[in-house]
Design a protein around this motif. Structure first.
Motif, PDB file in Angstrom:
ATOM      1  N   LYS A 157      27.809  38.128  28.127  1.00 31.61           N
ATOM      2  CA  LYS A 157      28.380  36.922  27.508  1.00 31.61           C
ATOM      3  C   LYS A 157      29.460  36.279  28.387  1.00 31.61           C
ATOM      4  CE  LYS A 157      26.088  36.865  23.643  1.00 31.61           C
ATOM      5  NZ  LYS A 157      24.818  37.143  24.297  1.00 31.61           N
ATOM      6  N   LEU A 158      30.063  37.076  29.306  1.00 32.81           N
ATOM      7  CA  LEU A 158      31.171  36.539  30.123  1.00 32.81           C
ATOM      8  C   LEU A 158      30.747  36.158  31.543  1.00 32.81           C
ATOM      9  CD1 LEU A 158      33.902  39.068  28.993  1.00 32.81           C
ATOM     10  CD2 LEU A 158      34.049  36.607  28.663  1.00 32.81           C
ATOM     11  N   GLN A 159      29.423  36.258  31.813  1.00 35.34           N
ATOM     12  CA  GLN A 159      29.018  36.062  33.221  1.00 35.34           C
ATOM     13  C   GLN A 159      29.302  34.678  33.775  1.00 35.34           C
ATOM     14  OE1 GLN A 159      25.764  38.906  34.910  1.00 35.34           O
ATOM     15  NE2 GLN A 159      24.949  37.925  33.115  1.00 35.34           N
ATOM     16  N   ASP A 160      29.346  33.681  32.882  1.00 33.95           N
ATOM     17  CA  ASP A 160      29.633  32.337  33.396  1.00 33.95           C
ATOM     18  C   ASP A 160      31.098  32.169  33.772  1.00 33.95           C
ATOM     19  OD1 ASP A 160      30.358  32.666  30.840  1.00 33.95           O
ATOM     20  OD2 ASP A 160      29.851  30.641  30.146  1.00 33.95           O
ATOM     21  N   ARG A 161      31.944  33.156  33.467  1.00 36.47           N
ATOM     22  CA  ARG A 161      33.370  33.100  33.818  1.00 36.47           C
ATOM     23  C   ARG A 161      33.624  33.516  35.270  1.00 36.47           C
ATOM     24  NH1 ARG A 161      35.968  30.120  30.177  1.00 36.47           N
ATOM     25  NH2 ARG A 161      35.731  30.887  28.066  1.00 36.47           N
ATOM     26  N   GLY A 162      32.702  34.246  35.871  1.00 37.75           N
ATOM     27  CA  GLY A 162      32.935  34.683  37.260  1.00 37.75           C
ATOM     28  C   GLY A 162      32.032  35.848  37.645  1.00 37.75           C
ATOM     29  N   LYS A 163      32.352  36.497  38.751  1.00 36.83           N
ATOM     30  CA  LYS A 163      31.557  37.639  39.242  1.00 36.83           C
ATOM     31  C   LYS A 163      32.257  38.920  38.841  1.00 36.83           C
ATOM     32  CE  LYS A 163      30.879  35.087  43.516  1.00 36.83           C
ATOM     33  NZ  LYS A 163      31.486  35.022  44.828  1.00 36.83           N
ATOM     34  N   PHE A 164      31.488  39.942  38.489  1.00 36.57           N
ATOM     35  CA  PHE A 164      32.087  41.216  38.079  1.00 36.57           C
ATOM     36  C   PHE A 164      32.011  42.274  39.173  1.00 36.57           C
ATOM     37  CE2 PHE A 164      31.724  39.259  33.945  1.00 36.57           C
ATOM     38  CZ  PHE A 164      32.893  39.695  33.329  1.00 36.57           C
ATOM     39  N   PHE A 165      33.014  43.162  39.182  1.00 34.11           N
ATOM     40  CA  PHE A 165      33.050  44.266  40.163  1.00 34.11           C
ATOM     41  C   PHE A 165      32.685  45.600  39.516  1.00 34.11           C
ATOM     42  CE2 PHE A 165      36.966  41.857  42.004  1.00 34.11           C
ATOM     43  CZ  PHE A 165      36.131  40.896  42.528  1.00 34.11           C
ATOM     44  N   VAL A 166      32.465  45.607  38.179  1.00 38.48           N
ATOM     45  CA  VAL A 166      32.191  46.884  37.508  1.00 38.48           C
ATOM     46  C   VAL A 166      30.787  46.874  36.910  1.00 38.48           C
ATOM     47  CG1 VAL A 166      34.573  47.516  36.995  1.00 38.48           C
ATOM     48  CG2 VAL A 166      33.346  46.053  35.404  1.00 38.48           C
ATOM     49  N   ASP A 167      30.169  48.045  36.854  1.00 44.33           N
ATOM     50  CA  ASP A 167      28.833  48.177  36.279  1.00 44.33           C
ATOM     51  C   ASP A 167      28.947  48.454  34.788  1.00 44.33           C
ATOM     52  OD1 ASP A 167      27.280  47.956  38.665  1.00 44.33           O
ATOM     53  OD2 ASP A 167      28.025  49.929  39.255  1.00 44.33           O
ATOM     54  N   PRO A 168      27.907  48.136  34.016  1.00 44.82           N
ATOM     55  CA  PRO A 168      27.911  48.502  32.601  1.00 44.82           C
ATOM     56  C   PRO A 168      28.051  50.023  32.443  1.00 44.82           C
ATOM     57  CG  PRO A 168      26.100  47.009  33.096  1.00 44.82           C
ATOM     58  CD  PRO A 168      26.709  47.378  34.396  1.00 44.82           C
ATOM     59  N   GLY A 169      28.834  50.432  31.465  1.00 45.31           N
ATOM     60  CA  GLY A 169      29.005  51.872  31.243  1.00 45.31           C
ATOM     61  C   GLY A 169      30.136  52.486  32.040  1.00 45.31           C
ATOM     62  N   GLU A 170      30.755  51.708  32.959  1.00 43.86           N
ATOM     63  CA  GLU A 170      31.838  52.265  33.786  1.00 43.86           C
ATOM     64  C   GLU A 170      33.136  52.309  32.970  1.00 43.86           C
ATOM     65  OE1 GLU A 170      33.734  50.870  37.930  1.00 43.86           O
ATOM     66  OE2 GLU A 170      31.556  50.702  37.898  1.00 43.86           O
ATOM     67  N   GLU A 171      33.921  53.373  33.167  1.00 37.89           N
ATOM     68  CA  GLU A 171      35.215  53.486  32.475  1.00 37.89           C
ATOM     69  C   GLU A 171      36.218  52.519  33.119  1.00 37.89           C
ATOM     70  OE1 GLU A 171      36.388  55.351  30.009  1.00 37.89           O
ATOM     71  OE2 GLU A 171      34.666  56.631  29.566  1.00 37.89           O
ATOM     72  N   ILE A 172      36.919  51.741  32.283  1.00 35.40           N
ATOM     73  CA  ILE A 172      37.929  50.830  32.833  1.00 35.40           C
ATOM     74  C   ILE A 172      39.227  50.970  32.032  1.00 35.40           C
ATOM     75  CG2 ILE A 172      36.338  49.090  33.751  1.00 35.40           C
ATOM     76  CD1 ILE A 172      36.786  47.524  31.151  1.00 35.40           C
TER      77      ILE A 172
END
Length: 599
Positions: A499-514
């Motif tokens: 849902k947030l992909q139009d906000r920018g590029k991500f550096f984390v994969d799904p399921g990663e602890e943040i």
């Protein structure tokens, strides 16, 4: 006494130094025929293999026509210039390797300057003459011009040359005549490289490098200038500051092949390793016990860049690493100072922060990567250049930058460098590629490589070397886009990322602890934005038809250590642990960031 020749192999990065040493070792039959030792034998640590460059210089010795040849393989990258300056003291001559297509490059200039200043005899090897479009004769001319420019004396300008291909195992006096081995090169070494000049007098040896063995402790390596050293002998250690310490040699080794051989006595002119000395440093002189005379110590160029090293205080500290306290980091940096001469460490007013000075981003990132592999956890601040005050004016380091790239994208590169206060010096065409030279502040080089590679579709090759300090050049544009920062601690949920992909590029994969305050992506706009990607879908019992689309997620961007260091902004850290690289804000909560905003 056997005849000895001491040579160092110097060249720009990737011109074939380590490959040439391999071929010399094979030719002089260091290995049995049934031993397949592979290639790039001297690049023996993991990082050298992965990066494809030499980081630390190494010694190897071969015997050819009853002459012992000590060969020193040196790094070609500007950031490891401290290594080159040190080991050239052990050589009597240098083999200058030049690529037959590229010709002398910025690094060639840097290492050759050092060799000429030390009064070493150069022999030139024009390598890779089997490349298409190469011009060996022109390259020979360019090397002559370069030596003349660097102030070489007449006997240095009268240098012998061989041509060939180290990879294909042949060398010849004529680029058009292909031979079947590298003997012409070895014959040139025997004929033109002077034997060590042995003076009469008491023993003198300058310690030019260190080794460490967990069994015998620290080992001093250097070339014996005069006199003899014997096992068990009492000697004086003349320190850099002129003070004198008495100590004793326990064991002596000389280099033989890839290893060392224990001996009772070392003859002058040979390179040896000494076990048992106490409290020595690089640049000290081993001298006679009765009347010690010190040799001129090693001068090393100043560092040009600094980074802040601090303990890992993120919410995930101590999960991966074994060494996490400030005491561990301090001990490790102190140990590194012993052998890494171009490094400086300065303590700050906080006990868990250290300012580490080095030659460039690469020099420091190799240290960080080594520490990370040894099990350390730490955080690194944004690289800063060192600004000096000269005659009341603030000055910054300026570098000479050479970019080699396809002609059609050269305009873009020129534009990017001039935006960063670079000035173009020259531009020349070679085949379908352009070689462009600039003068650019060191600040402008931080982060430039990534942008250049993106703009030229990965085609650009960049090399730079420190030139001098010049008055400050004014502001340089920083990263244009802001960061996406996590608001919550938890797991990254695919639904939220989608849902947030139009906000920018991500550096984390799904399921990663943040965790809260971690930089999880790059905003498509200029300012920072806090987002929540730990939010799951609301599972109520009312569903509208067609609302359950499949999440399509763009793969996360993953940085290497250097890219991460060049990417971060002033208010961010790179968190380095043995298995993770994370970017984070220095202040993790939104309130703290607002309170401590850097205007």
């Amino acid at each position: 006494m056997t005849a000895i020749k001491n040579i160092a192999i110097i060249a720009h990065v990737d011109h074939g130094k380590t490959t040439l040493v391999d071929k010399i070792m094979y030719h002089c039959r260091l290995f049995r025929d049934n031993q397949n030792t592979g290639d790039l034998i001297l690049d023996n640590n993991d990082q050298e293999r992965e990066r494809g460059i030499t980081i630390t210089s190494k010694n190897v010795s071969v015997v050819y026509k009853d002459t012992k040849i000590n060969i020193i393989d040196t790094p070609g990258h500007a950031d490891f210039g401290g290594e080159v300056e040190r080991v050239l003291n052990m050589a009597d001559g240098v083999l200058l390797l030049v690529d037959a297509f590229e010709g002398p490059m910025p690094q060639t200039r840097f290492v050759l300057q050092k060799a000429i200043d030390l009064g070493l005899k150069p022999c030139v090897v024009v390598n890779k003459v089997d490349k298409p479009n190469c011009t060996p004769d022109e390259v020979h001319e360019k090397v002559f011009d370069l030596m003349f420019e660097l102030g070489a004396e007449e006997w240095q300008l009268d240098f012998p040359t061989v041509y060939g291909s180290a990879l294909n195992n042949w060398m010849s006096d004529d680029p058009d005549v292909k031979t079947d081995n590298i003997e012409p090169l070895l014959d040139m070494v025997l004929e033109h490289i002077p034997s060590p000049k042995v003076q009469e007098g008491s023993p003198q040896m300058l310690i030019t490098s260190l080794d460490f063995s967990s069994f015998t402790g620290r080992i001093a390596i250097g070339r014996l200038q005069r006199g003899h050293l014997k096992e068990g002998m009492q000697v004086s250690l003349v320190k850099r500051d002129g003070s004198i310490k008495k100590t004793r040699i326990k064991e002596l080794f000389i280099f033989e092949g890839l290893g060392r051989k224990k001996v009772d006595e070392v003859q002058p002119g040979d390179i040896c390793a000494i076990v048992g000395l106490e409290g020595f440093e690089i640049g000290d002189t081993i001298a006679d016990i009765e009347n010690p005379e010190g040799l001129k110590t090693i001068a090393i160029d100043e560092p040009t860049m600094s980074m802040l090293f601090t303990i890992n205080d993120s919410p995930f500290f101590g999960k991966d690493g074994k060494f996490v306290t400030s005491r561990h980091i301090k001990e490790r940096l102190t140990k590194e100072l012993e052998k890494n001469l171009a490094l400086r460490v300065k303590e700050t007013d906080s006990a868990d922060k250290f300012l580490v000075y080095g030659r460039g981003v690469m020099h420091l990132s190799v240290l960080i990567e080594t520490m990370r592999r040894e099990g350390y956890e730490l955080q690194i601040g944004q690289p800063q250049v060192i600004i000096k005050e000269i005659d009341g004016e603030k000055c910054e380091p300026v570098e000479e930058l050479t970019i080699d790239l396809p002609e059609e994208v050269s305009g873009k590169a020129v534009e990017m460098v001039t935006m960063r206060k670079g000035e173009m010096l020259s531009m020349e065409t070679r085949g379908e590629r352009m070689i462009i030279q600039f003068m650019i502040p060191s600040r402008g080089i931080i982060g430039l490589r990534n942008q250049l590679l993106t703009a030229t579709a990965g085609e650009a090759i960049m090399a730079h070397r420190f030139k001098e300090y010049q008055p400050l050049k004014g502001g340089i544009p920083q990263r244009q886009n802001g960061s996406l920062i996590s608001m919550e601690r938890g797991k990254a949920i695919p639904y939220s990322i989608d849902k947030l992909q139009d906000r920018g590029k991500f550096f984390v994969d799904p399921g990663e602890e943040i965790y809260e305050g971690q930089v999880i992506g790059e905003n498509s706009r200029q300012d920072d934005m806090a987002v929540n990607i730990t939010k799951t879908k609301k599972l109520s019992n009312v569903r509208s038809s067609g609302a359950d689309d499949k999440a399509k997620i763009v793969p996360a961007l993953k940085f290497s250590l250097e890219e991460a260091l060049e990417y971060i902004q002033k208010d961010e850290y790179v968190e380095v642990t043995p298995s993770h690289l994370r970017l984070r804000k220095i202040y993790l909560t939104e309130n703290e960031r607002k309170r401590n905003k850097i205007v």
